[in-house]
Motif scaffolding. Structure first.
Motif, PDB file in Angstrom:
ATOM      1  N   THR A 293       0.826  -1.212   0.000  1.00 11.30           N
ATOM      2  CA  THR A 293       0.000   0.000   0.000  1.00 11.30           C
ATOM      3  C   THR A 293       0.859   1.260   0.000  1.00 11.30           C
ATOM      4  OG1 THR A 293      -1.803   1.146   1.135  1.00 11.30           O
ATOM      5  CG2 THR A 293      -0.188   0.057   2.528  1.00 11.30           C
ATOM      6  N   GLN A 294       2.093   1.151   0.478  1.00 12.00           N
ATOM      7  CA  GLN A 294       2.986   2.311   0.516  1.00 12.00           C
ATOM      8  C   GLN A 294       3.373   2.788  -0.877  1.00 12.00           C
ATOM      9  OE1 GLN A 294       6.300   1.344   3.027  1.00 12.00           O
ATOM     10  NE2 GLN A 294       5.030   0.992   4.811  1.00 12.00           N
ATOM     11  N   ALA A 295       3.166   1.949  -1.888  1.00 11.77           N
ATOM     12  CA  ALA A 295       3.467   2.359  -3.261  1.00 11.77           C
ATOM     13  C   ALA A 295       2.396   3.290  -3.821  1.00 11.77           C
ATOM     14  CB  ALA A 295       3.617   1.135  -4.151  1.00 11.77           C
ATOM     15  N   GLY A 296       1.249   3.363  -3.160  1.00  9.17           N
ATOM     16  CA  GLY A 296       0.233   4.344  -3.540  1.00  9.17           C
ATOM     17  C   GLY A 296      -0.562   4.004  -4.783  1.00  9.17           C
ATOM     18  N   VAL A 297      -0.834   2.729  -5.041  1.00  9.90           N
ATOM     19  CA  VAL A 297      -1.633   2.358  -6.206  1.00  9.90           C
ATOM     20  C   VAL A 297      -3.098   2.722  -5.952  1.00  9.90           C
ATOM     21  CG1 VAL A 297      -2.489   0.443  -7.607  1.00  9.90           C
ATOM     22  CG2 VAL A 297      -0.079   0.546  -6.960  1.00  9.90           C
ATOM     23  N   MET A 298      -3.659   3.604  -6.808  1.00  7.58           N
ATOM     24  CA  MET A 298      -5.037   4.048  -6.634  1.00  7.58           C
ATOM     25  C   MET A 298      -5.836   3.986  -7.929  1.00  7.58           C
ATOM     26  SD  MET A 298      -4.735   7.303  -4.063  1.00  7.58           S
ATOM     27  CE  MET A 298      -3.761   7.250  -2.562  1.00  7.58           C
TER      28      MET A 298
ATOM     29  N   ILE B 250      -7.243   3.319  10.598  1.00  8.28           N
ATOM     30  CA  ILE B 250      -6.968   4.118   9.411  1.00  8.28           C
ATOM     31  C   ILE B 250      -6.088   5.283   9.818  1.00  8.28           C
ATOM     32  CG2 ILE B 250      -8.998   3.443   8.091  1.00  8.28           C
ATOM     33  CD1 ILE B 250     -10.451   5.853   9.083  1.00  8.28           C
ATOM     34  N   CYS B 251      -5.454   5.891   8.842  1.00  7.36           N
ATOM     35  CA  CYS B 251      -4.431   6.901   9.114  1.00  7.36           C
ATOM     36  C   CYS B 251      -4.977   8.290   8.848  1.00  7.36           C
ATOM     37  CB  CYS B 251      -3.213   6.617   8.235  1.00  7.36           C
ATOM     38  SG  CYS B 251      -1.781   7.657   8.571  1.00  7.36           S
ATOM     39  N   VAL B 252      -4.476   9.274   9.576  1.00  4.30           N
ATOM     40  CA  VAL B 252      -4.878  10.654   9.362  1.00  4.30           C
ATOM     41  C   VAL B 252      -4.290  11.186   8.059  1.00  4.30           C
ATOM     42  CG1 VAL B 252      -2.948  11.732  10.602  1.00  4.30           C
ATOM     43  CG2 VAL B 252      -5.186  12.881  10.533  1.00  4.30           C
ATOM     44  N   SER B 253      -3.258  10.513   7.556  1.00  2.00           N
ATOM     45  CA  SER B 253      -2.640  10.862   6.279  1.00  2.00           C
ATOM     46  C   SER B 253      -3.044   9.832   5.238  1.00  2.00           C
ATOM     47  CB  SER B 253      -1.121  10.905   6.441  1.00  2.00           C
ATOM     48  OG  SER B 253      -0.495  11.252   5.231  1.00  2.00           O
ATOM     49  N   TYR B 254      -2.548   9.982   4.008  1.00  2.00           N
ATOM     50  CA  TYR B 254      -2.767   8.951   3.001  1.00  2.00           C
ATOM     51  C   TYR B 254      -2.029   7.689   3.410  1.00  2.00           C
ATOM     52  CZ  TYR B 254      -4.823  12.331  -0.232  1.00  2.00           C
ATOM     53  OH  TYR B 254      -5.640  13.260  -0.807  1.00  2.00           O
ATOM     54  N   SER B 255      -2.617   6.544   3.074  1.00  2.00           N
ATOM     55  CA  SER B 255      -2.026   5.259   3.436  1.00  2.00           C
ATOM     56  C   SER B 255      -0.579   5.155   2.961  1.00  2.00           C
ATOM     57  CB  SER B 255      -2.835   4.116   2.816  1.00  2.00           C
ATOM     58  OG  SER B 255      -4.055   3.952   3.477  1.00  2.00           O
ATOM     59  N   GLY B 256       0.301   4.796   3.893  1.00  2.00           N
ATOM     60  CA  GLY B 256       1.688   4.564   3.541  1.00  2.00           C
ATOM     61  C   GLY B 256       2.471   5.800   3.187  1.00  2.00           C
ATOM     62  N   ALA B 257       1.928   6.987   3.481  1.00  2.00           N
ATOM     63  CA  ALA B 257       2.623   8.215   3.098  1.00  2.00           C
ATOM     64  C   ALA B 257       2.722   9.213   4.247  1.00  2.00           C
ATOM     65  CB  ALA B 257       1.919   8.863   1.906  1.00  2.00           C
ATOM     66  N   CYS B 258       2.582   8.736   5.480  1.00  2.00           N
ATOM     67  CA  CYS B 258       2.591   9.644   6.628  1.00  2.00           C
ATOM     68  C   CYS B 258       3.996   9.768   7.208  1.00  2.00           C
ATOM     69  CB  CYS B 258       1.635   9.138   7.714  1.00  2.00           C
ATOM     70  SG  CYS B 258       1.481  10.284   9.102  1.00  2.00           S
ATOM     71  N   ALA B 259       4.458  10.990   7.366  1.00  2.00           N
ATOM     72  CA  ALA B 259       5.783  11.243   7.935  1.00  2.00           C
ATOM     73  C   ALA B 259       5.698  11.871   9.320  1.00  2.00           C
ATOM     74  CB  ALA B 259       6.578  12.159   7.003  1.00  2.00           C
ATOM     75  N   PHE B 260       4.491  11.921   9.880  1.00  5.71           N
ATOM     76  CA  PHE B 260       4.284  12.602  11.164  1.00  5.71           C
ATOM     77  C   PHE B 260       5.154  11.999  12.266  1.00  5.71           C
ATOM     78  CE2 PHE B 260       0.539  14.273  14.002  1.00  5.71           C
ATOM     79  CZ  PHE B 260       1.410  15.200  14.567  1.00  5.71           C
ATOM     80  N   SER B 261       5.091  10.675  12.418  1.00 13.09           N
ATOM     81  CA  SER B 261       5.854  10.010  13.470  1.00 13.09           C
ATOM     82  C   SER B 261       7.360  10.178  13.255  1.00 13.09           C
ATOM     83  CB  SER B 261       5.495   8.525  13.520  1.00 13.09           C
ATOM     84  OG  SER B 261       6.270   7.840  14.477  1.00 13.09           O
ATOM     85  N   ALA B 262       7.802  10.066  12.009  1.00 11.70           N
ATOM     86  CA  ALA B 262       9.231  10.198  11.712  1.00 11.70           C
ATOM     87  C   ALA B 262       9.729  11.599  12.044  1.00 11.70           C
ATOM     88  CB  ALA B 262       9.488   9.882  10.247  1.00 11.70           C
TER      89      ALA B 262
ATOM     90  N   ARG C  65       8.362   2.343   8.049  1.00  9.72           N
ATOM     91  CA  ARG C  65       9.264   1.245   8.396  1.00  9.72           C
ATOM     92  C   ARG C  65       8.679   0.409   9.541  1.00  9.72           C
ATOM     93  NH1 ARG C  65      14.541   1.621   6.407  1.00  9.72           N
ATOM     94  NH2 ARG C  65      14.936   3.484   5.174  1.00  9.72           N
ATOM     95  N   GLY C  66       7.381   0.558   9.757  1.00  8.83           N
ATOM     96  CA  GLY C  66       6.693  -0.271  10.741  1.00  8.83           C
ATOM     97  C   GLY C  66       6.871   0.162  12.178  1.00  8.83           C
ATOM     98  N   ALA C  67       7.277   1.420  12.400  1.00 12.40           N
ATOM     99  CA  ALA C  67       7.578   1.853  13.767  1.00 12.40           C
ATOM    100  C   ALA C  67       6.796   3.104  14.161  1.00 12.40           C
ATOM    101  CB  ALA C  67       9.082   2.107  13.908  1.00 12.40           C
ATOM    102  N   CYS C  68       5.572   3.237  13.688  1.00 13.86           N
ATOM    103  CA  CYS C  68       4.774   4.431  13.970  1.00 13.86           C
ATOM    104  C   CYS C  68       4.506   4.584  15.468  1.00 13.86           C
ATOM    105  CB  CYS C  68       3.450   4.356  13.223  1.00 13.86           C
ATOM    106  SG  CYS C  68       2.427   5.831  13.437  1.00 13.86           S
ATOM    107  N   THR C  69       4.713   5.786  15.998  1.00 12.78           N
ATOM    108  CA  THR C  69       4.416   6.080  17.403  1.00 12.78           C
ATOM    109  C   THR C  69       3.013   6.658  17.572  1.00 12.78           C
ATOM    110  OG1 THR C  69       5.406   8.280  17.206  1.00 12.78           O
ATOM    111  CG2 THR C  69       6.850   6.476  17.931  1.00 12.78           C
TER     112      THR C  69
END
Length: 312
Positions: free
Chosen positions: A33-38, A84-96, A105-109
């Motif tokens: 899903t991180q590849a963003g196929v829509m 579900i995510c507040v950002s687009y699937s697989g495209a959230c940089a908030f935690s980083a 990378r599977g480590a969302c806080t």
């Protein structure tokens, strides 16, 4: 991974996907899903250029968008349940950015689950505009009532979001969707059976449910403004109050030792010092639907307050 018995590799990076096709051509490749196929064109590109045998699409797609994606002929895996995510699937940089741990990378806080202060031009907003501060916290996806449409659309596989979930969550949620799909194959779920499966799903951790994305919506109905923790399932309503005790009319069975949460309707004369949080009380005995149960509760709660089961 192949030698250990993996059936497929889930890959987000296009370069790595190309390399894997060359180095491990016998191992199936699924595009993350991180590849963003829509879109159908993106799915066809993934299959043709990367050798993807399946694409996992974003959580944000509607049933109509999923149908168009499936029309490509490339097998599509669609999210059906869970966070579900507040950002687009697989495209959230908030935690980083906030805590140095990447969701991708599977480590969302999960910083979206924290309370925030709403300000307008630097001035704090009123409590009515942001009663709990959970301004960025989405509900959980529930696709149960859309399963017939997803099957008709041609979805090849359902994906249950389960990061950091415990074994009983996996057992219950997977079992519920398996039962629903089996029932569909036999002719479908009637309304009563569907409600029962929905109730079973609610017994596992959830932040309240939404199907807004599947319906093409993206408004406030997606959000869980009250809090980010388990919401439980409704089992009854307070119908009477006495000193340190309430009477609950049960709509669903409960068991001795269950944790009940009384979602207090504060009285009109409640002072500013009355806590807004909902009281958690132990269930004193087993009770069946239709029965009335007396429950000890030191907090003042009003008749009409909903009662939820949050732990069994």
């Amino acid at each position: 991974a192949r030698d250990a018995g993996a059936d497929a590799l889930i890959v987000a990076d296009a370069g790595l996907a190309r390399l894997l096709r060359e180095e491990l051509p016998d191992l199936e490749l699924h595009l993350s899903t991180q590849a963003g196929v829509m879109s159908a064109r993106a799915a066809l590109l993934a299959a043709r250029e990367l050798g993807a045998a399946r694409v996992t699409c974003a959580r944000e797609l509607s049933v109509g968008a999923l149908e168009a994606l499936c029309a490509s002929g490339v097998p599509v895996e669609a999210f059906c349940h869970g966070a579900i995510c507040v950002s687009y699937s697989g495209a959230c940089a908030f935690s980083a950015l906030r805590r140095g741990r990447s969701a991708n990378r599977g480590a969302c806080t999960q910083p979206c689950r924290l309370p925030y202060r709403l300000e307008r031009d630097g001035a704090p907003a009123s409590e009515a505009e942001a009663p709990s501060g959970r301004l960025l916290c989405p509900r959980d996806l529930l696709s149960l009532r859309h399963l017939p449409a997803l099957v008709r659309a041609g979805v090849a596989a359902l994906k249950i979001e389960g990061r950091m979930k415990n074994p009983d969550y996996v057992w219950n949620v997977v079992g519920c969707y398996r039962a629903a799909l089996d029932a569909l194959a036999e002719g479908g779920l009637d309304g009563e059976a569907e409600e029962e499966v929905a109730f079973r799903l609610g017994m596992s951790f959830n932040r309240g449910f939404t199907d807004a994305y599947l319906r093409g919506g993206s408004g406030p109905e997606l959000m869980s403004p009250e809090r980010a923790i388990n919401q439980g399932v409704r089992v009854g309503e307070v119908v009477a109050r006495a000193r340190h005790e309430v009477t609950v009319a049960l709509e669903r069975p409960v068991g001795e030792g269950d944790t009940l949460e009384i979602r207090t309707v504060l009285p009109t004369d409640a002072g500013a010092d009355v806590p807004a949080r909902w009281p958690l009380v132990p269930c004193p005995a087993d009770g069946a639907a239709g029965e009335r149960l007396r429950v000890r509760c030191k907090r003042r709660v009003e008749p009409g307050s909903a009662v939820y089961l949050t732990a069994s």
